[in-house]
Design a protein around this motif. Structure first.
Motif, PDB file in Angstrom:
ATOM      1  N   ASN A  82      -6.276   0.775   0.539  1.00  0.00           N
ATOM      2  CA  ASN A  82      -6.760  -0.091   1.617  1.00  0.00           C
ATOM      3  C   ASN A  82      -8.255   0.076   1.851  1.00  0.00           C
ATOM      4  OD1 ASN A  82      -5.966  -2.078   3.583  1.00  0.00           O
ATOM      5  ND2 ASN A  82      -6.362  -0.554   5.165  1.00  0.00           N
TER       6      ASN A  82
ATOM      7  N   CYS B 129      -3.950  -5.162  -1.438  1.00  0.00           N
ATOM      8  CA  CYS B 129      -5.050  -4.927  -0.505  1.00  0.00           C
ATOM      9  C   CYS B 129      -6.396  -5.465  -0.990  1.00  0.00           C
ATOM     10  CB  CYS B 129      -5.187  -3.423  -0.228  1.00  0.00           C
ATOM     11  SG  CYS B 129      -3.824  -2.716   0.719  1.00  0.00           S
TER      12      CYS B 129
ATOM     13  N   GLN C 290      -8.295  -8.586   0.180  1.00  0.00           N
ATOM     14  CA  GLN C 290      -9.005  -8.562   1.464  1.00  0.00           C
ATOM     15  C   GLN C 290     -10.506  -8.756   1.263  1.00  0.00           C
ATOM     16  OE1 GLN C 290      -8.135  -4.854   3.428  1.00  0.00           O
ATOM     17  NE2 GLN C 290      -5.916  -5.083   3.179  1.00  0.00           N
TER      18      GLN C 290
ATOM     19  N   TYR D 155     -13.059 -10.356   3.981  1.00  0.00           N
ATOM     20  CA  TYR D 155     -14.147  -9.577   4.574  1.00  0.00           C
ATOM     21  C   TYR D 155     -15.475 -10.282   4.341  1.00  0.00           C
ATOM     22  CZ  TYR D 155     -11.571  -5.289   5.755  1.00  0.00           C
ATOM     23  OH  TYR D 155     -10.730  -4.370   6.329  1.00  0.00           O
TER      24      TYR D 155
ATOM     25  N   ASN E 151      -7.704  -8.822  13.877  1.00  0.00           N
ATOM     26  CA  ASN E 151      -7.279  -7.976  12.754  1.00  0.00           C
ATOM     27  C   ASN E 151      -6.362  -6.859  13.235  1.00  0.00           C
ATOM     28  OD1 ASN E 151      -7.047  -6.226  10.558  1.00  0.00           O
ATOM     29  ND2 ASN E 151      -9.233  -6.201  10.098  1.00  0.00           N
TER      30      ASN E 151
ATOM     31  N   THR F  86      -3.494  -6.778   5.067  1.00  0.00           N
ATOM     32  CA  THR F  86      -4.248  -7.909   4.527  1.00  0.00           C
ATOM     33  C   THR F  86      -4.220  -9.115   5.465  1.00  0.00           C
ATOM     34  OG1 THR F  86      -3.821  -7.178   2.264  1.00  0.00           O
ATOM     35  CG2 THR F  86      -4.440  -9.482   2.561  1.00  0.00           C
TER      36      THR F  86
ATOM     37  N   VAL G  76      -6.920  -8.866   8.087  1.00  0.00           N
ATOM     38  CA  VAL G  76      -8.264  -9.242   7.655  1.00  0.00           C
ATOM     39  C   VAL G  76      -8.397 -10.763   7.569  1.00  0.00           C
ATOM     40  CG1 VAL G  76     -10.018  -8.936   5.869  1.00  0.00           C
ATOM     41  CG2 VAL G  76      -8.428  -7.074   6.376  1.00  0.00           C
TER      42      VAL G  76
END
Length: 546
Positions: free
Chosen positions: A53, A137, A140, A144, A170, A212, A215
């Motif tokens: 992560n 993960c 993401q 981001y 989030n 995920t 995010v």
């Protein structure tokens, strides 16, 4: 606009961002508690998930985060000063989204290689579990990046709040997902979930997808905020002829600097992944997960003040750099260093004195042994908090002047300190102290980075208001030492149980004592920056009273 009016607007912007960050961080702590309840704070599964992560965060900072900070805000600020500003911003956003999507797809396919780079657990089952988590993960990374792209455009438009409030979404989504995991599969104390070999594909998917989806929500909530700020994004292709050649050069040097920094972090991550195997079965030692929880605590005061203030100041710095206003940039840097230093110095004292009970509250669902393991890392990281704040302010100046190349030598030295310090910790200390040693190396690297960066910035700004900055920090240090002494004495006098009630009482009582002593000491020394730090809070309280 007068300096007083400008600082008032800055204070309001900082207060809005700090309030969003505060709510987000509180929910982040709750998220951490729920995650500890689900998979523990130490052990194979916790460390495997921590590595997986963390990969999208690391990759984002390496491939996009610093580049966006280095070029996007200065470019957007300049774009909105031109008639074709929105057209240019549309093209920047479209280009950014396409690149992020392509990079995220490629790196997701490279998940096994990335796990190999950032971990060396010595356990085949733990490695396989980390790879399984990573496939879910790493995507993401795209979200981001989208969050950063949209947020920086909002910041350049003077709308600072949504960017800092978006992580609340989030945390809420992640907390809900982790709660469902506990409801379906049980908690870490009642099951053998800490062993990597016991995990099923259903467990992997539920835990990783929960993270995920959080995010994704964080990025999605910024789109309506952009429309409210008057930004009407339309996909547009092509950036030729828009003067991005210089920005591209900045991006390359920013990437190289961040890549160098990652080399130091890779050493930390690999050493942290070895602690459980080196300590032996059943040992509770700090590993990658413990490092993450310690860093979460370390970042709390940094996020509340340093990030909020630096983000608000960066737009001003970018405009001053564009206008060739060296005096204004120096004044802005000095203000940031002094106000940030005033807060981070007392935050360091509080984290050192209250390291164990505060960690116990953050990982409340863990064991006392886990709290001790994590708190040792918290203390060594906390020592570097004031230097981290100063380094962050210096970075904003370099980015404002689009001089990422000037930071690279500093970043090389910092990475070397982290790597060598972590390696020495592994060679000289017991496994239970390896990650704490890495935290101490990080603190030393921040001190080196801040000192060298300020020295080098003198060539651009003529001077950095050194005597005034040093005087404020010296006064803050004296006040913090007095506060730490009062806090340690108060803690020793308290006779409370070593769990929730005891930790909470200790943190509240000792924290209030330390805060009061610190403020009184600063008032006695007539430290004017205290008013700059507290003005937004005082103004808000007065408005509510009115």
């Amino acid at each position: 606009m007068s300096q007083t009016t400008s600082n008032g607007a800055l204070g309001r912007a900082s207060a809005l961002m700090a309030s969003g960050t505060a709510v987000s961080r509180v929910l982040g702590l709750l998220r951490g508690m729920v995650l500890v309840a689900a998979i523990g704070a130490t052990g194979q599964a916790a460390d495997a998930f921590a590595v997986a992560n963390k990969l999208p965060n690391v990759l984002y900072m390496l491939l996009a985060g610093g580049v966006l900070n280095a070029i996007l805000v200065p470019q957007v600020v300049r774009a909105y000063k031109r008639d074709a500003g929105q057209d240019y911003v549309d093209r920047l956003l479209t280009f950014g989204f396409v690149v992020l999507g392509a990079v995220a797809a490629v790196l997701t396919l490279a998940a096994p290689l990335l796990v190999d780079i950032y971990s060396d657990s010595g356990s085949a089952s733990q490695h396989a579990l980390a790879v399984s988590f990573a496939y879910w993960c790493i995507p993401q990374l795209f979200f981001y990046g989208a969050y950063a792209l949209l947020g920086q455009v909002l910041n350049a438009r003077g709308s600072f709040g949504p960017y800092m409030w978006a992580p609340v979404a989030n945390n809420l989504v992640s907390i809900a997902g982790f709660g469902v995991f506990i409801a379906v599969f049980g908690n870490a104390r009642e099951t053998d979930v800490n062993l990597a070999s016991t995990w099923s594909s259903g467990q992997v998917v539920l835990l990783a997808v929960s993270a995920t989806l959080g995010v994704i929500a964080q990025a999605a909530v910024l789109y309506p905020a952009m429309r409210r700020a008057g930004v009407r994004y339309r996909p547009r292709w092509g950036l030729r002829g828009y003067g991005l050649s210089r920005a591209g050069t900045v991006a390359v040097w920013t990437f190289l600097g961040l890549l160098v920094g990652q080399l130091g972090y890779i050493v930390v991550s690999r050493v942290a992944s070895q602690t459980s195997h080196a300590a032996g079965p059943g040992a509770v030692v700090a590993g990658n997960a413990a490092y993450d929880y310690a860093f979460l605590i370390f970042m709390l005061p940094h996020s509340l003040v340093t990030v909020s203030l630096a983000t608000a100041l960066f737009t001003r710095l970018s405009a001053q750099a564009h206008d060739g206003d060296a005096d204004g940039a120096r004044s802005t840097l000095s203000l940031g260093l002094r106000v940030v230093g005033l807060f981070t110095t007392i935050a360091t004292a509080v984290l050192v004195v209250l390291g164990y009970p505060l960690t116990g509250l953050v990982i409340l669902t863990g064991t006392a042994a886990e709290a001790h393991a994590v708190s040792g890392v918290v203390v060594t990281m906390a020592v570097g908090l004031p230097f981290f704040g100063a380094w962050s302010m210096c970075q904003r100046v370099y980015y404002a002047y689009e001089d990422a190349r000037g930071m690279v030598p500093v970043q090389v030295a910092m990475a070397a300190v982290v790597a060598i310090g972590t390696w020495l910790s592994r060679e000289l200390l017991d496994p239970q102290w390896w990650v704490a040693g890495a935290g101490a190396a990080m603190s030393l690297s921040y001190a080196l980075g801040a000192g060298v960066a300020l020295w080098r910035l003198r060539a651009r700004l003529v001077h950095v208001d050194g005597p005034r900055v040093l005087r404020t920090h010296a006064q803050a240090l004296v006040a913090a030492v007095l506060a730490a002494g009062a806090g340690a004495a108060t803690s020793a006098l308290l006779d409370v149980p070593d769990r929730l009630v005891g930790w909470l009482v200790t943190c509240v009582v000792v924290g209030l004592v330390m805060g009061a002593v610190y403020v009184v000491a600063l008032k006695i020394m007539h430290v004017r920056e205290l008013d700059d730090l507290t003005r937004p809070l005082v103004a808000r309280l007065r408005r509510r009273r009115g």
